[in-house]
Design a protein around this motif. Structure first.
Motif, PDB file in Angstrom:
ATOM      1  N   ILE A 293       0.870  -1.175   0.000  1.00 15.92           N
ATOM      2  CA  ILE A 293       0.000   0.000   0.000  1.00 15.92           C
ATOM      3  C   ILE A 293       0.911   1.232   0.000  1.00 15.92           C
ATOM      4  O   ILE A 293       1.264   1.787   1.039  1.00 15.92           O
ATOM      5  CB  ILE A 293      -0.990  -0.037   1.194  1.00 15.92           C
ATOM      6  CG1 ILE A 293      -1.949   1.142   1.135  1.00 15.92           C
ATOM      7  CG2 ILE A 293      -0.304  -0.206   2.538  1.00 15.92           C
ATOM      8  CD1 ILE A 293      -3.208   0.965   1.960  1.00 15.92           C
ATOM      9  N   PRO A 294       1.321   1.673  -1.203  1.00 18.19           N
ATOM     10  CA  PRO A 294       2.356   2.696  -1.350  1.00 18.19           C
ATOM     11  C   PRO A 294       1.815   4.127  -1.392  1.00 18.19           C
ATOM     12  O   PRO A 294       2.372   4.987  -2.068  1.00 18.19           O
ATOM     13  CB  PRO A 294       2.980   2.322  -2.690  1.00 18.19           C
ATOM     14  CG  PRO A 294       1.827   1.797  -3.491  1.00 18.19           C
ATOM     15  CD  PRO A 294       0.920   1.098  -2.501  1.00 18.19           C
ATOM     16  N   SER A 295       0.755   4.404  -0.660  1.00 19.18           N
ATOM     17  CA  SER A 295       0.043   5.679  -0.758  1.00 19.18           C
ATOM     18  C   SER A 295       0.937   6.881  -0.457  1.00 19.18           C
ATOM     19  O   SER A 295       1.848   6.820   0.368  1.00 19.18           O
ATOM     20  CB  SER A 295      -1.140   5.684   0.199  1.00 19.18           C
ATOM     21  OG  SER A 295      -2.001   4.599  -0.049  1.00 19.18           O
ATOM     22  N   LEU A 296       0.615   7.983  -1.122  1.00 17.40           N
ATOM     23  CA  LEU A 296       1.264   9.266  -0.841  1.00 17.40           C
ATOM     24  C   LEU A 296       0.518  10.008   0.258  1.00 17.40           C
ATOM     25  O   LEU A 296       1.119  10.692   1.090  1.00 17.40           O
ATOM     26  CB  LEU A 296       1.315  10.116  -2.111  1.00 17.40           C
ATOM     27  CG  LEU A 296       1.918   9.428  -3.336  1.00 17.40           C
ATOM     28  CD1 LEU A 296       1.932  10.372  -4.529  1.00 17.40           C
ATOM     29  CD2 LEU A 296       3.333   8.923  -3.032  1.00 17.40           C
ATOM     30  N   THR A 317       3.425   2.824   3.549  1.00 12.13           N
ATOM     31  CA  THR A 317       4.173   4.073   3.620  1.00 12.13           C
ATOM     32  C   THR A 317       3.900   4.797   4.934  1.00 12.13           C
ATOM     33  O   THR A 317       2.863   4.609   5.565  1.00 12.13           O
ATOM     34  CB  THR A 317       3.809   4.999   2.443  1.00 12.13           C
ATOM     35  OG1 THR A 317       2.383   5.021   2.278  1.00 12.13           O
ATOM     36  CG2 THR A 317       4.447   4.510   1.159  1.00 12.13           C
ATOM     37  N   ARG A 318       4.839   5.661   5.299  1.00  9.60           N
ATOM     38  CA  ARG A 318       4.725   6.420   6.556  1.00  9.60           C
ATOM     39  C   ARG A 318       3.833   7.647   6.344  1.00  9.60           C
ATOM     40  O   ARG A 318       4.286   8.784   6.432  1.00  9.60           O
ATOM     41  CB  ARG A 318       6.113   6.844   7.037  1.00  9.60           C
ATOM     42  CG  ARG A 318       6.992   5.686   7.471  1.00  9.60           C
ATOM     43  CD  ARG A 318       8.327   6.185   8.029  1.00  9.60           C
ATOM     44  NE  ARG A 318       9.158   5.088   8.508  1.00  9.60           N
ATOM     45  CZ  ARG A 318      10.033   4.423   7.765  1.00  9.60           C
ATOM     46  NH1 ARG A 318      10.198   4.763   6.479  1.00  9.60           N
ATOM     47  NH2 ARG A 318      10.752   3.438   8.281  1.00  9.60           N
ATOM     48  N   VAL A 330       7.420  -5.029  13.131  1.00  6.40           N
ATOM     49  CA  VAL A 330       6.617  -5.773  14.099  1.00  6.40           C
ATOM     50  C   VAL A 330       5.393  -6.396  13.434  1.00  6.40           C
ATOM     51  O   VAL A 330       5.152  -7.595  13.545  1.00  6.40           O
ATOM     52  CB  VAL A 330       6.183  -4.872  15.274  1.00  6.40           C
ATOM     53  CG1 VAL A 330       5.253  -5.621  16.227  1.00  6.40           C
ATOM     54  CG2 VAL A 330       7.404  -4.343  16.012  1.00  6.40           C
ATOM     55  N   ASP A 331       4.598  -5.564  12.730  1.00  7.98           N
ATOM     56  CA  ASP A 331       3.419  -6.085  12.042  1.00  7.98           C
ATOM     57  C   ASP A 331       3.338  -5.569  10.605  1.00  7.98           C
ATOM     58  O   ASP A 331       2.275  -5.560  10.001  1.00  7.98           O
ATOM     59  CB  ASP A 331       2.138  -5.752  12.807  1.00  7.98           C
ATOM     60  CG  ASP A 331       2.126  -4.330  13.320  1.00  7.98           C
ATOM     61  OD1 ASP A 331       2.604  -3.436  12.586  1.00  7.98           O
ATOM     62  OD2 ASP A 331       1.665  -4.097  14.448  1.00  7.98           O
ATOM     63  N   GLY A 332       4.472  -5.149  10.083  1.00  8.66           N
ATOM     64  CA  GLY A 332       4.565  -4.676   8.711  1.00  8.66           C
ATOM     65  C   GLY A 332       5.904  -4.018   8.488  1.00  8.66           C
ATOM     66  O   GLY A 332       6.707  -3.894   9.422  1.00  8.66           O
ATOM     67  N   LEU A 333       6.161  -3.610   7.264  1.00  5.81           N
ATOM     68  CA  LEU A 333       7.355  -2.834   6.954  1.00  5.81           C
ATOM     69  C   LEU A 333       6.907  -1.480   6.424  1.00  5.81           C
ATOM     70  O   LEU A 333       5.975  -1.395   5.628  1.00  5.81           O
ATOM     71  CB  LEU A 333       8.217  -3.540   5.902  1.00  5.81           C
ATOM     72  CG  LEU A 333       8.828  -4.884   6.290  1.00  5.81           C
ATOM     73  CD1 LEU A 333       9.710  -5.418   5.156  1.00  5.81           C
ATOM     74  CD2 LEU A 333       9.632  -4.788   7.591  1.00  5.81           C
ATOM     75  N   LEU A 334       7.583  -0.418   6.867  1.00  3.76           N
ATOM     76  CA  LEU A 334       7.231   0.938   6.468  1.00  3.76           C
ATOM     77  C   LEU A 334       8.344   1.559   5.641  1.00  3.76           C
ATOM     78  O   LEU A 334       9.533   1.388   5.956  1.00  3.76           O
ATOM     79  CB  LEU A 334       6.955   1.804   7.701  1.00  3.76           C
ATOM     80  CG  LEU A 334       5.668   1.495   8.474  1.00  3.76           C
ATOM     81  CD1 LEU A 334       5.618   2.295   9.769  1.00  3.76           C
ATOM     82  CD2 LEU A 334       4.442   1.783   7.625  1.00  3.76           C
ATOM     83  N   VAL A 335       7.950   2.282   4.592  1.00  4.35           N
ATOM     84  CA  VAL A 335       8.905   2.997   3.753  1.00  4.35           C
ATOM     85  C   VAL A 335       8.405   4.427   3.587  1.00  4.35           C
ATOM     86  O   VAL A 335       7.245   4.739   3.894  1.00  4.35           O
ATOM     87  CB  VAL A 335       9.047   2.329   2.364  1.00  4.35           C
ATOM     88  CG1 VAL A 335       9.530   0.900   2.513  1.00  4.35           C
ATOM     89  CG2 VAL A 335       7.726   2.368   1.600  1.00  4.35           C
ATOM     90  N   ALA A 341      12.802   2.966  -4.666  1.00  2.00           N
ATOM     91  CA  ALA A 341      13.955   2.206  -4.173  1.00  2.00           C
ATOM     92  C   ALA A 341      13.654   1.569  -2.826  1.00  2.00           C
ATOM     93  O   ALA A 341      13.972   0.392  -2.588  1.00  2.00           O
ATOM     94  CB  ALA A 341      15.176   3.117  -4.079  1.00  2.00           C
ATOM     95  N   GLU A 342      13.034   2.336  -1.915  1.00  8.02           N
ATOM     96  CA  GLU A 342      12.696   1.778  -0.607  1.00  8.02           C
ATOM     97  C   GLU A 342      11.635   0.695  -0.720  1.00  8.02           C
ATOM     98  O   GLU A 342      11.671  -0.312  -0.004  1.00  8.02           O
ATOM     99  CB  GLU A 342      12.221   2.883   0.335  1.00  8.02           C
ATOM    100  CG  GLU A 342      13.328   3.815   0.795  1.00  8.02           C
ATOM    101  CD  GLU A 342      12.856   4.788   1.869  1.00  8.02           C
ATOM    102  OE1 GLU A 342      11.958   4.436   2.657  1.00  8.02           O
ATOM    103  OE2 GLU A 342      13.403   5.907   1.927  1.00  8.02           O
ATOM    104  N   LEU A 343      10.689   0.909  -1.627  1.00  8.15           N
ATOM    105  CA  LEU A 343       9.666  -0.118  -1.849  1.00  8.15           C
ATOM    106  C   LEU A 343      10.308  -1.417  -2.334  1.00  8.15           C
ATOM    107  O   LEU A 343       9.992  -2.507  -1.848  1.00  8.15           O
ATOM    108  CB  LEU A 343       8.667   0.371  -2.895  1.00  8.15           C
ATOM    109  CG  LEU A 343       7.371   1.037  -2.418  1.00  8.15           C
ATOM    110  CD1 LEU A 343       6.591   1.552  -3.621  1.00  8.15           C
ATOM    111  CD2 LEU A 343       6.519   0.087  -1.602  1.00  8.15           C
ATOM    112  N   LYS A 344      11.214  -1.309  -3.292  1.00  9.01           N
ATOM    113  CA  LYS A 344      11.876  -2.498  -3.822  1.00  9.01           C
ATOM    114  C   LYS A 344      12.625  -3.238  -2.722  1.00  9.01           C
ATOM    115  O   LYS A 344      12.528  -4.467  -2.595  1.00  9.01           O
ATOM    116  CB  LYS A 344      12.842  -2.113  -4.940  1.00  9.01           C
ATOM    117  CG  LYS A 344      13.586  -3.323  -5.518  1.00  9.01           C
ATOM    118  CD  LYS A 344      14.859  -2.942  -6.227  1.00  9.01           C
ATOM    119  CE  LYS A 344      15.691  -4.197  -6.494  1.00  9.01           C
ATOM    120  NZ  LYS A 344      17.011  -3.891  -7.082  1.00  9.01           N
TER     121      LYS A 344
END
Length: 403
Positions: A293-296, A317-318, A330-335, A341-344
């Motif tokens: 979920i790469p939302s802006l 995303t943060r 803990v319960d996901g990864l945040l970028v 690049a961070e998503l990849k």
């Protein structure tokens, strides 16, 4: 104690498709079960124009739906160019007519710059309390239209209470109208339990291969899908994957997305379901290896909560509630938003660590079940309603001396 009568105004309501409509339906049911009489008035400016050159009177059609009085209001169409002020004038008249018919005790608007304005004006003129709920695009997007700024600021200043689905949204509202910090609260949407095992296997599952990365929703500017396309276009050089987009792109941006899809290097490894029923969209989730979920910007998206409840390993995303609900590692990864690049990197990390996927997915499911349960959201709404209604009932007008 007399039953209190509530009027909620919204841009959409089921069977309309959209997250705001789903939230309003959920909240209306919570209020009905708590003893309120609930009316939902549905209107939006997009409906003020017709394509075939026809004309029509203003109208309001009422239906009793799942214990709720649903009033669908349309403005009149008297000429080819229906001005926005004509639309609001017609809506105000119809909403005021409903008030005289049902004698509402409280108004509650979802979205600031359409429903919020006309609802707050009507409430203030009738000395009734009004709650405004910010959902996301009203302060993330529409505030940048100079024509909307003064209107939104006025609505915020004149609300008896304002609710937000993320701290980011309240922070922006405080910058526009500092009084908001004294009359507002932030809490997330909730999600009811779902038995994914009873959902029918959707049609495309048998055609997916490799690591299955998925995202769902109505894809548009704020969703950041172009960065996911870029990330997967690089990632496919290193691992076997399929990117599954559950949903479709909004029509007004179709030309832009056609170009983006043409330029990405995924070929047949990109699959798009098109518009589906909610049940079919949910049925895809257990078949994903990773949910992205790469939302802006995004308020508190239902798609995130559904993926958590399905036990998906999530990369988000943060921004807004995504960055508040998920705890990185803990319960996901945040970028960071807007970073292919961070998503990849995050997607690759999960793709090569299936045990981490299981761990994060299990933790996300537990959080959804415990901290995003409807009973928590329901209590938040009941507390706000009781507070606003009680404050309104005890407020006294100053005495005026006639000389």
């Amino acid at each position: 104690m007399n039953k209190k009568t509530i009027c909620i105004t919204t841009l959409e309501y089921p069977p309309d498709i959209g997250g705001v409509g789903e939230s309003v339906h959920r909240i209306a049911q919570m209020l009905v079960s708590s003893g309120y009489e609930v009316h939902v008035a549905v209107f939006r400016s997009k409906q003020r124009l017709v394509d075939d050159g026809s004309v029509r009177r203003a109208s309001c059609k009422t239906r009793f739906q799942d214990g709720v009085f649903v009033h669908r209001i349309k403005s009149a169409v008297r000429d080819d160019l229906q001005e926005i002020q004509d639309f609001f004038s017609d809506i105000y008249f119809q909403l005021n007519f409903l008030h005289h018919q049902y004698n509402f005790d409280l108004f509650h608007a979802f979205f600031l710059n359409e429903t919020g304005y006309v609802t707050t004006l009507l409430a203030k003129e009738n000395d009734l309390p009004v709650i405004n709920s910010v959902r996301g695009a009203d302060l993330h997007k529409h505030i940048f239209n100079p024509k909307n700024h003064a209107q939104i600021a006025w609505v915020l200043e004149n609300s008896d209470w304002v609710t937000f689905v993320s701290q980011d949204l309240r922070k922006r509202a405080n910058a526009i109208a500092p009084s908001v910090k004294l009359k507002s609260s932030v809490f997330w949407n909730s999600i009811a339990p779902i038995n994914f095992t009873k959902l029918r296997t959707p049609p495309l599952v048998s055609e997916l291969s490799g690591i299955i990365i998925g995202s769902s929703g109505r894809f548009r500017d704020k969703k950041g899908i172009e960065f996911l396309l870029d990330a997967c276009s690089e990632l496919i050089k290193e691992i076997d994957l399929t990117l599954l987009l559950i949903g479709n792109f909004v029509e007004k941006e179709r030309k832009y997305w056609q170009q983006e899809l043409k330029q990405c290097c995924l070929g047949s490894r990109l699959r798009i379901t098109g518009i589906t029923t909610r049940q079919e969209a949910l049925a895809y989730l257990p078949h994903l290896d990773i949910f992205a979920i790469p939302s802006l910007t995004d308020g508190c998206p239902n798609a995130l909560l559904e993926a958590m409840l399905a036990g998906c390993a999530i990369v988000g995303t943060r921004v807004d509630a995504i960055g508040e609900i998920l705890e990185d590692g803990v319960d996901g990864l945040l970028v960071n938003p807007g970073s292919s690049a961070e998503l990849k990197t995050a997607l690759l990390s999960l793709a090569i660590q299936p045990q981490l996927c299981k761990q994060l997915g299990a933790a996300a499911k537990i959080k959804a079940q415990q901290k995003l349960h409807p009973s928590i959201e329901k209590q938040n709404w009941i507390d706000i309603y009781q507070q606003v209604l009680t404050t309104s009932a005890t407020a006294t007008l100053p005495e005026v001396s006639l000389v």
